[in-house]
Design a protein around this motif. Structure first.
Motif, PDB file in Angstrom:
ATOM      1  N   ILE A 132      -9.615   5.224   3.036  1.00  0.00           N
ATOM      2  CA  ILE A 132     -10.736   4.252   2.685  1.00  0.00           C
ATOM      3  C   ILE A 132     -10.168   3.366   1.695  1.00  0.00           C
ATOM      4  O   ILE A 132     -10.494   2.171   1.756  1.00  0.00           O
ATOM      5  CB  ILE A 132     -11.801   5.272   1.643  1.00  0.00           C
ATOM      6  CG1 ILE A 132     -12.291   6.107   2.541  1.00  0.00           C
ATOM      7  CG2 ILE A 132     -12.794   4.532   0.950  1.00  0.00           C
ATOM      8  CD1 ILE A 132     -13.453   7.277   1.812  1.00  0.00           C
ATOM      9  N   THR A 133      -9.127   3.547   0.724  1.00  0.00           N
ATOM     10  CA  THR A 133      -8.565   2.652  -0.074  1.00  0.00           C
ATOM     11  C   THR A 133      -7.783   1.649   0.569  1.00  0.00           C
ATOM     12  O   THR A 133      -7.693   0.365   0.399  1.00  0.00           O
ATOM     13  CB  THR A 133      -7.657   3.080  -1.323  1.00  0.00           C
ATOM     14  OG1 THR A 133      -6.649   4.230  -0.765  1.00  0.00           O
ATOM     15  CG2 THR A 133      -8.652   3.818  -2.394  1.00  0.00           C
ATOM     16  N   SER A 134      -6.996   2.242   1.534  1.00  0.00           N
ATOM     17  CA  SER A 134      -6.198   1.167   2.315  1.00  0.00           C
ATOM     18  C   SER A 134      -6.913   0.294   3.029  1.00  0.00           C
ATOM     19  O   SER A 134      -6.492  -0.960   3.271  1.00  0.00           O
ATOM     20  CB  SER A 134      -5.341   1.925   3.029  1.00  0.00           C
ATOM     21  OG  SER A 134      -4.665   2.965   2.272  1.00  0.00           O
ATOM     22  N   ALA A 159     -10.160  -0.557   2.697  1.00  0.00           N
ATOM     23  CA  ALA A 159     -10.912  -1.336   1.746  1.00  0.00           C
ATOM     24  C   ALA A 159      -9.883  -2.641   1.408  1.00  0.00           C
ATOM     25  O   ALA A 159     -10.424  -3.811   1.306  1.00  0.00           O
ATOM     26  CB  ALA A 159     -11.336  -0.965   0.535  1.00  0.00           C
ATOM     27  N   PHE A 160      -8.640  -2.332   0.961  1.00  0.00           N
ATOM     28  CA  PHE A 160      -7.786  -3.342   0.718  1.00  0.00           C
ATOM     29  C   PHE A 160      -7.386  -4.469   1.676  1.00  0.00           C
ATOM     30  O   PHE A 160      -7.462  -5.500   1.540  1.00  0.00           O
ATOM     31  CB  PHE A 160      -6.251  -2.846   0.412  1.00  0.00           C
ATOM     32  CG  PHE A 160      -5.315  -3.555  -0.193  1.00  0.00           C
ATOM     33  CD1 PHE A 160      -5.215  -4.291  -1.414  1.00  0.00           C
ATOM     34  CD2 PHE A 160      -4.181  -3.961   0.696  1.00  0.00           C
ATOM     35  CE1 PHE A 160      -4.387  -5.271  -1.966  1.00  0.00           C
ATOM     36  CE2 PHE A 160      -3.393  -4.898   0.392  1.00  0.00           C
ATOM     37  CZ  PHE A 160      -3.247  -5.458  -0.957  1.00  0.00           C
ATOM     38  N   ILE A 183      -9.261   9.616   1.221  1.00  0.00           N
ATOM     39  CA  ILE A 183      -9.275   8.718  -0.127  1.00  0.00           C
ATOM     40  C   ILE A 183      -8.212   7.557   0.358  1.00  0.00           C
ATOM     41  O   ILE A 183      -8.418   6.406   0.086  1.00  0.00           O
ATOM     42  CB  ILE A 183      -9.069   9.336  -1.275  1.00  0.00           C
ATOM     43  CG1 ILE A 183     -10.200  10.220  -1.763  1.00  0.00           C
ATOM     44  CG2 ILE A 183      -8.689   8.201  -2.617  1.00  0.00           C
ATOM     45  CD1 ILE A 183      -9.964  11.007  -2.934  1.00  0.00           C
ATOM     46  N   TRP A 225       1.110   4.258  -2.958  1.00  0.00           N
ATOM     47  CA  TRP A 225       0.600   5.696  -2.533  1.00  0.00           C
ATOM     48  C   TRP A 225       1.783   6.506  -2.495  1.00  0.00           C
ATOM     49  O   TRP A 225       1.953   7.699  -2.522  1.00  0.00           O
ATOM     50  CB  TRP A 225      -0.020   5.645  -1.235  1.00  0.00           C
ATOM     51  CG  TRP A 225      -1.520   5.515  -1.092  1.00  0.00           C
ATOM     52  CD1 TRP A 225      -2.190   4.396  -0.902  1.00  0.00           C
ATOM     53  CD2 TRP A 225      -2.431   6.540  -1.822  1.00  0.00           C
ATOM     54  NE1 TRP A 225      -3.488   4.446  -1.051  1.00  0.00           N
ATOM     55  CE2 TRP A 225      -3.701   5.773  -1.393  1.00  0.00           C
ATOM     56  CE3 TRP A 225      -2.342   7.686  -2.024  1.00  0.00           C
ATOM     57  CZ2 TRP A 225      -4.843   6.496  -1.881  1.00  0.00           C
ATOM     58  CZ3 TRP A 225      -3.786   8.547  -2.397  1.00  0.00           C
ATOM     59  CH2 TRP A 225      -4.980   7.781  -2.128  1.00  0.00           C
ATOM     60  N   LEU A 239       0.656  -1.258   0.028  1.00  0.00           N
ATOM     61  CA  LEU A 239       0.059  -0.075  -0.034  1.00  0.00           C
ATOM     62  C   LEU A 239       0.805   1.398   0.104  1.00  0.00           C
ATOM     63  O   LEU A 239       0.628   2.256  -0.751  1.00  0.00           O
ATOM     64  CB  LEU A 239      -0.975   0.008   1.301  1.00  0.00           C
ATOM     65  CG  LEU A 239      -2.197  -1.035   1.264  1.00  0.00           C
ATOM     66  CD1 LEU A 239      -2.938  -0.998   2.648  1.00  0.00           C
ATOM     67  CD2 LEU A 239      -3.121  -0.312   0.046  1.00  0.00           C
TER      68      LEU A 239
END
Length: 255
Positions: free
Chosen positions: A72-74, A76-77, A69, A53, A49
Motif C-alpha cells: 500500500i505504501t509503495s 501510494a508513493f 502495508i 523498507w 522505496l
C-alpha cells in the motif's frame, strides 16, 4: 535449465515491451528520451522505496498484513510520483513550450507536426518506462540463477518454476503500467475523474492480488487474476483512445 531458459524468461517479461519499443517508440527520438527518463525515474523510486523498507526486512512473520502495508505504501508513493511526472510534463509543455519545440523539430526534418496521437505516444512511452523499470527490478534482477543447469521451485507454488512465475507477474504489471499512464495522462488533461481514479485503484488492487501468492498454490489463482486486471486496463485504454480519436476527427470534419 540453460541460457535458453533464462533468455526465454526474460523475453516473457519484456518481449512485448521490446516489440512496442521497436514498432512505436524507436521511430521518434523524443519518445526514446521519454522512455529512458521514465525508466530512470521509476528505477530510482523503487530503489528509494527498497532503501526505506530495508530497515524492516526481512519480515519475521507469516502474517499477510505487514506485506499489505508494504504494498500500500509503495503504490501510494508511485501514484504520487505519477502525478508529479504529469505535472513536470505539463510544466515543460507550458513553460518550455514543448509543443513548439517539437513542432519546430518536425518542420526542420520535414515531419508532421505534433498531433493527439503524438501526445498519447508520449504517455505510452512514459508508461513503458515505468513497466520496464518494474520488470528489471522485480524480474530480471532475479534471473541470474535461471541461466544455470537447474530450475527453482518454492513450496507455496510448486506447480510452476519460480522464474516463470516472476516473468508472468512482471509481464502483467508491465501491461498495467504501460497503458495506465495513457489513461492517467488523459484523465489529468481532461479532468476526467473516472480515469484519474481508475489508474490508482487498478494498481492498488493488482498489487494486493499478489498477496494471494503467499498462500499454498496461490499463484494458480493470483496470476490469472493479475492478467484479468491487465486486460481490463488494456481494454479501458483502447476504449478511451478510440473515443478521443473519434471526437478529434469529428471536430476536424466539422470545422
Amino acid at each position: 535449465m540453460t541460457v535458453i531458459a533464462g533468455i526465454g524468461y526474460a523475453l516473457i517479461a519484456l518481449g512485448p515491451s521490446l516489440s512496442l519499443f521497436v514498432s512505436v517508440v524507436s521511430q521518434k527520438p523524443f519518445l526514446i528520451l521519454t522512455v529512458l527518463s521514465s525508466t530512470l525515474l521509476w528505477l530510482i523510486s523503487l530503489i528509494v522505496l527498497s532503501g526505506v523498507w530495508r530497515a524492516f526486512l526481512p519480515l519475521k512473520t507469516t502474517a499477510w498484513w505487514p506485506y499489505a502495508i508494504l504494498i500500500i505504501t509503495s503504490i501510494a508513493f508511485q501514484e504520487g510520483l505519477r502525478l508529479l511526472f504529469w505535472k513536470v510534463y505539463k510544466y515543460v509543455e507550458i513553460m518550455g513550450r514543448l509543443e513548439d519545440i517539437l513542432d519546430a523539430f518536425a518542420d526542420k526534418v520535414s515531419k508532421p507536426r505534433l498531433f493527439l496521437t503524438d501526445k498519447m505516444q508520449i504517455a505510452l512511452a512514459g508508461g513503458l518506462g515505468h513497466g520496464v523499470a518494474h520488470a528489471v527490478f522485480f524480474c530480471l534482477s532475479l534471473l541470474t540463477p535461471a541461466f544455470g543447469r537447474a530450475t527453482f521451485f518454492v513450496d507455496r507454488c510448486s506447480q510452476l518454476p519460480f522464474f516463470l512465475v516472476s516473468a508472468l507477474i512482471a509481464l502483467a504489471f508491465v501491461t498495467i503500467h504501460t497503458f495506465s499512464m495513457v489513461i492517467a495522462f488523459n484523465g489529468y488533461a481532461e479532468g476526467n475523474k473516472m480515469d484519474q481514479i481508475f489508474v490508482p485503484v487498478v494498481h492498488m488492487v493488482a498489487g494486493m492480488v499478489t498477496l494471494i501468492n503467499l498462500a499454498s498454490g496461490g499463484c494458480v489463482i493470483g496470476i490469472p487474476l493479475l492478467y484479468f486486471f491487465a486486460m481490463l486496463t488494456l481494454m479501458h485504454c483502447g476504449k478511451m483512445v478510440w473515443r478521443r480519436l473519434t471526437e478529434t476527427r469529428s471536430r476536424q470534419s466539422g470545422s
